[in-house]
Design a protein around this motif. Structure first.
Motif, short mmCIF file in Angstrom:
data_model
loop_
_atom_site.label_atom_id
_atom_site.label_comp_id
_atom_site.label_asym_id
_atom_site.label_seq_id
_atom_site.Cartn_x
_atom_site.Cartn_y
_atom_site.Cartn_z
N SER A 51 15.58 -22.92 6.82
CA SER A 51 14.50 -23.67 7.63
C SER A 51 13.29 -23.76 7.09
N THR A 52 12.95 -23.39 5.84
CA THR A 52 11.66 -23.05 5.20
C THR A 52 11.42 -24.71 4.78
N LYS A 53 10.28 -25.01 4.44
CA LYS A 53 9.60 -25.94 3.90
C LYS A 53 9.94 -26.32 2.23
N GLU A 54 10.01 -24.86 1.81
CA GLU A 54 10.23 -24.86 0.35
C GLU A 54 11.85 -25.02 0.23
N LYS A 55 12.38 -25.82 -0.75
CA LYS A 55 13.53 -25.88 -1.31
C LYS A 55 14.13 -24.53 -1.44
N ILE A 56 15.35 -24.05 -1.13
CA ILE A 56 15.73 -22.76 -1.55
C ILE A 56 17.17 -23.00 -2.16
N THR A 57 17.19 -22.46 -3.40
CA THR A 57 18.70 -22.63 -4.12
C THR A 57 19.28 -21.10 -3.98
N TYR A 58 20.54 -21.25 -3.59
CA TYR A 58 21.41 -20.37 -3.87
C TYR A 58 23.03 -20.75 -3.86
N GLU A 59 23.94 -19.65 -4.03
CA GLU A 59 25.32 -19.92 -4.42
C GLU A 59 25.98 -20.35 -2.98
N ALA A 60 26.65 -21.54 -2.90
CA ALA A 60 27.35 -21.75 -1.45
C ALA A 60 28.87 -21.55 -1.91
N SER A 61 29.45 -21.26 -0.70
CA SER A 61 31.14 -21.25 -0.94
C SER A 61 31.59 -22.73 -0.83
#
Length: 448
Positions: A366-376
């Motif tokens: 939900s954040t303004k900053e883009k968040i990078t993470y591993e997605a299934s």
């Protein structure tokens, strides 16, 4: 097979960046004091700060999300030993709203709360406006009564069918349903194979909202987002064609043998086990179930798809709504608690820590900053669907606010009414007349 090959997805509307490769190393998402704690809150400097304690309540119905929040609290208190967090959350079969009301009645309304019924608690003066500096972490947060009360923990996640690829293949289901009729045809094929097509965790009251809201969205809310206010004004009725069709389709799902017969005694947290052990071919839920299923059997091969309506349109939860971390009205009066809670919220949404939360919970940032993470792969399917302009984004009947607010007490009352007619097998317009009467009585009580 109906399983697709998924590509990397960039969903600009949710400020989400997903990277499939390169994020698997746990060092990329594990919290560290030096990289995730806000300035001035590291263990080295915390000792010089005055001790402060605040209480918190968050929903515990979904094990993966519960663990993700608990991990965030543990990481924060480790980085900030002068701040103690008293966790008042408990595992309970009561609804989350009823649980909060009970805590309030015994004088344990928390300082920080995962708020879902914002209109209700804002109107009663129990929660406070979110500090402006915290509001700046997010692109858009809906206002209630002209104020922002919530730091949205994640964006609304759609629900769909989580299915066993093997069960579907064995039943000869080779492609995703394009219409609701196609979906029912697939359930008939599964039933013919002697397997329960769908498991429902009906022992938990909140689980009833999944299917009930699916049909309400299809037949009422996607077409008219102001249906609730019209019902409150007496200009719409649950006996109208749309609601009647919605609950007729809902009822037929159970009475025609598509739902496992043990639905009244099956808990939500048992549905993953029934899926992976082959006792049911599918369940209808959101992406928060993906980690739970993977944990139950890491080798279990499963997919996900949304259920279309009878015209082939996909209507899903997807609009921003006022929910998330909220300060209590009492806590905001205490400068030390306010500062400590603000530090926690800043920490919770800090880049590395929030990525860890999102990965565990399979949530949408939900954040303004883009968040990078591993997605299934399953979560990528969800995000691909959410980025499709043809998909209609709407809200559940209980998620509206302002003039369109549903009377809060009506939701669980109606879920229990639906259980009643399913057990008796006698759904009729008379039940929907009762729904109108209960809604009117609740509105009258709210306006006293």
């Amino acid at each position: 097979m109906m399983v697709k090959t998924f590509s990397k997805v960039l969903v600009g509307s949710t400020a989400l960046a997903l990277i499939v490769a390169g994020c698997g190393n746990s060092s990329d998402t594990t919290t560290s004091t030096s990289s995730t704690a806000p300035a001035g809150t590291t263990a080295a400097t915390a000792a010089s700060k005055k001790d402060v304690t605040f209480s918190v309540i968050y929903a515990t119905g979904d094990p993966a999300t519960k663990q993700a929040v608990a991990d965030s609290i543990t990481a924060f208190t480790k980085a900030n030993p002068h701040i103690k967090i008293k966790d008042l959350s408990e595992t309970t079969t009561a609804s989350y709203l009823d649980f909060i009301k009970t805590k309030d009645a015994v004088g344990e309304f928390p300082d920080l709360i995962e708020m879902r019924d914002t209109q209700l608690f804002a109107d009663s003066g129990k929660i406070a406006e979110l500090p402006k500096d915290l509001q700046s972490l997010f692109d858009t947060v809906p206002q209630v009564n002209g104020k922002v009360y919530n730091a949205p923990i994640s964006l609304p996640a759609p629900q769909g069918i989580i299915y066993s690829k093997k069960a579907y293949a064995d039943a000869g289901i080779t492609e995703e349903p394009k219409t609701y009729a196609d979906f029912i045809a697939a359930q008939e094929k599964l039933k013919a194979k002697g397997i329960s097509p769908i498991v429902v965790g009906g022992k938990d009251i909140f689980h009833w909202g999944f299917w009930i809201n699916k049909f309400f969205m299809d037949e009422m809310l996607a077409q008219d987002p102001h249906w609730n206010s019209k019902r409150s004004a007496g200009k719409a009725s649950f006996t109208d064609a749309g609601p009647m069709k919605a609950m007729t389709l809902f009822t037929e799902l159970f009475t025609k043998g598509y739902v496992d017969k043990g639905f009244m005694s099956t808990a939500d947290n048992q549905t993953a086990s029934m899926l992976v052990t082959g006792k049911a071919a599918s369940l209808y839920s959101g992406p928060w179930m993906f980690p739970q299923i993977a944990q139950a059997d890491p080798k279990f091969d499963f997919g996900w798809y949304p259920v279309p309506d009878q015209n082939g349109v996909v209507n899903v939860v997807g609009l921003a709504q006022p929910s998330g971390w909220s300060f209590s009205a009492n806590a905001i009066k205490d400068p030390e608690k306010t500062a400590a809670i603000s530090e926690f919220i800043t920490f919770f949404f800090s880049k590395n820590q929030y990525a860890n939360y999102l990965k565990i919970a399979s949530a949408i940032p939900s954040t303004k900053e883009k968040i990078t993470y591993e997605a299934s792969p399953q979560l990528q399917e969800v995000l691909t669907m959410m980025a499709d302009p043809k998909v209609v984004k709407t809200l559940q009947i209980n998620s509206f606010w302002g003039d369109d607010q549903m009377p809060p007490t009506w939701r669980n009352w109606f879920y229990k009414l639906a259980q009643d007619w399913l057990v008796k097998g006698d759904f009729s317009v008379d039940y929907m007349k009762k729904a109108d009467a209960e809604w009117d009585a609740a509105i009258k009580a709210m306006n006293k």
